[in-house]
Scaffold this motif. Structure first.
Motif, short mmCIF file in Angstrom:
data_model
loop_
_atom_site.label_atom_id
_atom_site.label_comp_id
_atom_site.label_asym_id
_atom_site.label_seq_id
_atom_site.Cartn_x
_atom_site.Cartn_y
_atom_site.Cartn_z
N LYS A 196 -16.21 18.45 -7.82
CA LYS A 196 -16.16 18.14 -6.39
C LYS A 196 -16.52 16.67 -6.16
O LYS A 196 -15.86 15.98 -5.37
CB LYS A 196 -17.11 19.06 -5.62
CG LYS A 196 -16.98 18.89 -4.14
CD LYS A 196 -17.76 19.92 -3.35
CE LYS A 196 -17.58 19.67 -1.85
NZ LYS A 196 -17.90 18.27 -1.46
N SER B 245 -13.53 14.66 -7.14
CA SER B 245 -12.49 14.78 -6.10
C SER B 245 -12.80 13.84 -4.94
O SER B 245 -11.93 13.11 -4.46
CB SER B 245 -12.44 16.21 -5.54
OG SER B 245 -11.65 17.04 -6.35
N ASP B 246 -14.06 13.86 -4.50
CA ASP B 246 -14.46 13.02 -3.36
C ASP B 246 -14.27 11.54 -3.70
O ASP B 246 -13.81 10.75 -2.87
CB ASP B 246 -15.92 13.29 -2.98
CG ASP B 246 -16.12 14.69 -2.40
OD1 ASP B 246 -15.10 15.35 -2.10
OD2 ASP B 246 -17.28 15.13 -2.28
N HIS C 291 -10.62 10.69 -3.59
CA HIS C 291 -10.17 10.56 -2.19
C HIS C 291 -10.55 9.19 -1.64
O HIS C 291 -9.77 8.54 -0.95
CB HIS C 291 -10.78 11.66 -1.32
CG HIS C 291 -10.26 13.02 -1.66
ND1 HIS C 291 -10.93 14.18 -1.34
CD2 HIS C 291 -9.13 13.41 -2.30
CE1 HIS C 291 -10.24 15.22 -1.77
NE2 HIS C 291 -9.14 14.78 -2.35
N ASP D 76 -5.17 10.77 -1.99
CA ASP D 76 -5.35 11.87 -1.04
C ASP D 76 -4.72 13.16 -1.50
O ASP D 76 -5.03 14.23 -0.98
CB ASP D 76 -4.73 11.47 0.32
CG ASP D 76 -5.42 10.25 0.90
OD1 ASP D 76 -6.63 10.09 0.62
OD2 ASP D 76 -4.76 9.46 1.59
N GLY D 77 -3.81 13.08 -2.46
CA GLY D 77 -3.12 14.29 -2.91
C GLY D 77 -3.98 15.20 -3.77
O GLY D 77 -3.60 16.33 -4.06
N VAL D 78 -5.16 14.72 -4.20
CA VAL D 78 -6.00 15.54 -5.08
C VAL D 78 -6.65 16.65 -4.27
O VAL D 78 -7.37 16.39 -3.30
CB VAL D 78 -7.10 14.68 -5.75
CG1 VAL D 78 -8.02 15.56 -6.59
CG2 VAL D 78 -6.48 13.59 -6.61
N SER D 79 -6.39 17.90 -4.65
CA SER D 79 -6.98 19.00 -3.88
C SER D 79 -8.08 19.68 -4.66
O SER D 79 -8.94 20.32 -4.08
CB SER D 79 -5.90 20.00 -3.48
OG SER D 79 -5.26 20.50 -4.64
N ASP D 80 -8.09 19.54 -5.97
CA ASP D 80 -9.13 20.24 -6.74
C ASP D 80 -9.29 19.51 -8.08
O ASP D 80 -8.30 19.09 -8.68
CB ASP D 80 -8.71 21.70 -6.98
CG ASP D 80 -9.83 22.53 -7.59
OD1 ASP D 80 -11.02 22.23 -7.32
OD2 ASP D 80 -9.53 23.49 -8.32
N THR D 81 -10.52 19.36 -8.51
CA THR D 81 -10.79 18.78 -9.82
C THR D 81 -11.78 19.71 -10.52
O THR D 81 -12.80 20.08 -9.94
CB THR D 81 -11.45 17.39 -9.68
OG1 THR D 81 -10.66 16.61 -8.79
CG2 THR D 81 -11.55 16.69 -11.03
#
Lengths: 230, 85
Positions: free
Chosen positions: B22, B25-26, B29, B34-39
């Motif tokens: 998380k 991911s943050d 971003h 911005d396309g990253v939804s989950d890591t």
């Protein structure tokens, strides 16, 4: 009643546990070396805190295969009491003596603090000297304490009264700020199905004398003493 | 017996909070991805083992994952590659 305290390479609370049993309670205690296969006739096994095997792979993952753990597992299967504290809780989960797993703290920080835990079940050999709702002040020191299990396991633990301790705030109520590691359902400690294996992240062996901040940990050891000697 | 190089990916199971993932991911971003939804952050293990054939090597490593390399409560694994070594 004789206590056996397991020393793995990387254990660092074995001396604290020995002190709690031998000096604070005045009971016989021996260290059990991880390579040994002899429990030396102990009544209670303590899996102490620390970083056994450097926490390599996952906390507790390697310790579970040490020779002494095969004997500890047999002792547990025969109903013998096992107290898994911090790394000992992680080892007990990895060894399958307790369900679930302990993952990295949700805030990614190593937390060293004194927390409040509420007794959720006083009808266990580890809490018979407590009342349900009693709040104990016990130190914690861990980086991987987030208790995690699937929803069915959590429901079963709750339904069977196996959640023994929960993190609470100064009012004795669970809340997100009182939960130091993000444990599911604020769980601080659980017991096995047979009730003879307790795993908890807080360190009762470091809370044996008022001089060092809290003597609430004695309640757990004294419960065990009352029940096992009976 | 032949020698094989087996690579395994182990990641936190979907639905289990992965605070490292998380945080990353943050950070992504904030870099504009911005396309990253989950890591998910896990570990990558490379083993060299002896086995009669690639299928047997794969089976051995699966058993290792089930018993030690992955925690069946919280992690998923996949065998990424099995190569002759």
């Amino acid at each position: 009643m004789k206590f056996g305290i397991v020393t793995f390479p990387g254990s660092n609370c074995d001396y604290d546990s020995y002190h709690a049993v031998a000096d604070s309670l005045g009971l016989p205690a021996v260290y059990l070396w991880h390579k040994s296969t002899d429990l030396q006739g102990v009544d209670v096994v303590v899996l102490p805190g620390g970083f056994s095997y450097g926490d390599y792979l996952r906390a507790g993952a390697i310790a579970r295969f040490s020779p002494i753990m095969q004997e500890v597992a047999a002792h547990a299967r025969a109903g013998g009491p096992v107290l898994g504290i911090c790394n000992g809780f992680q080892i007990a989960c990895e060894a399958g003596l307790l369900p679930g797993a302990l993952l990295r703290n949700a805030n990614l920080q190593f937390v060293s603090d004194t927390v409040r835990i509420r007794v959720e079940n006083a009808d266990t050999m580890f809490t018979s000297r407590c009342e349900v709702g009693d709040v104990l002040r016990i130190p914690i020191a861990h980086g991987d304490g987030r208790f995690t299990a699937d929803a069915d396991t959590l429901d079963r633990l709750e339904g069977e009264g196996r959640v023994v301790f929960r993190y609470v705030n100064e009012h004795g109520v669970p809340d997100a700020n009182a939960n130091p590691n993000g444990s599911m359902r604020d769980i601080a400690g659980i017991i096995s199905e047979e009730g003879n294996v307790l795993g908890l992240m807080p360190h009762p062996e470091r809370a044996m004398e008022d001089l060092i901040g809290s003597a609430d940990g004695r309640r757990i050891f004294e419960s065990l003493l009352a029940r096992v000697s009976a | 017996m032949s020698r094989f190089r087996v690579a395994v990916h182990i990641v936190p199971r979907k639905g289990i909070l992965d605070p490292q993932g998380k945080a990353v991911s943050d950070a992504l971003h904030s870099l504009g991805f911005d396309g990253v939804s989950d890591t998910r952050i896990g570990r990558h293990i490379v083993l060299h083992i002896a086995a009669p054939d690639a299928k047997a090597a794969d089976a051995q490593v699966r058993e290792m994952c089930g018993r030690l390399l992955a925690n069946p409560v919280t992690e998923d694994f996949e065998i990424a590659t099995v190569e002759s070594a």
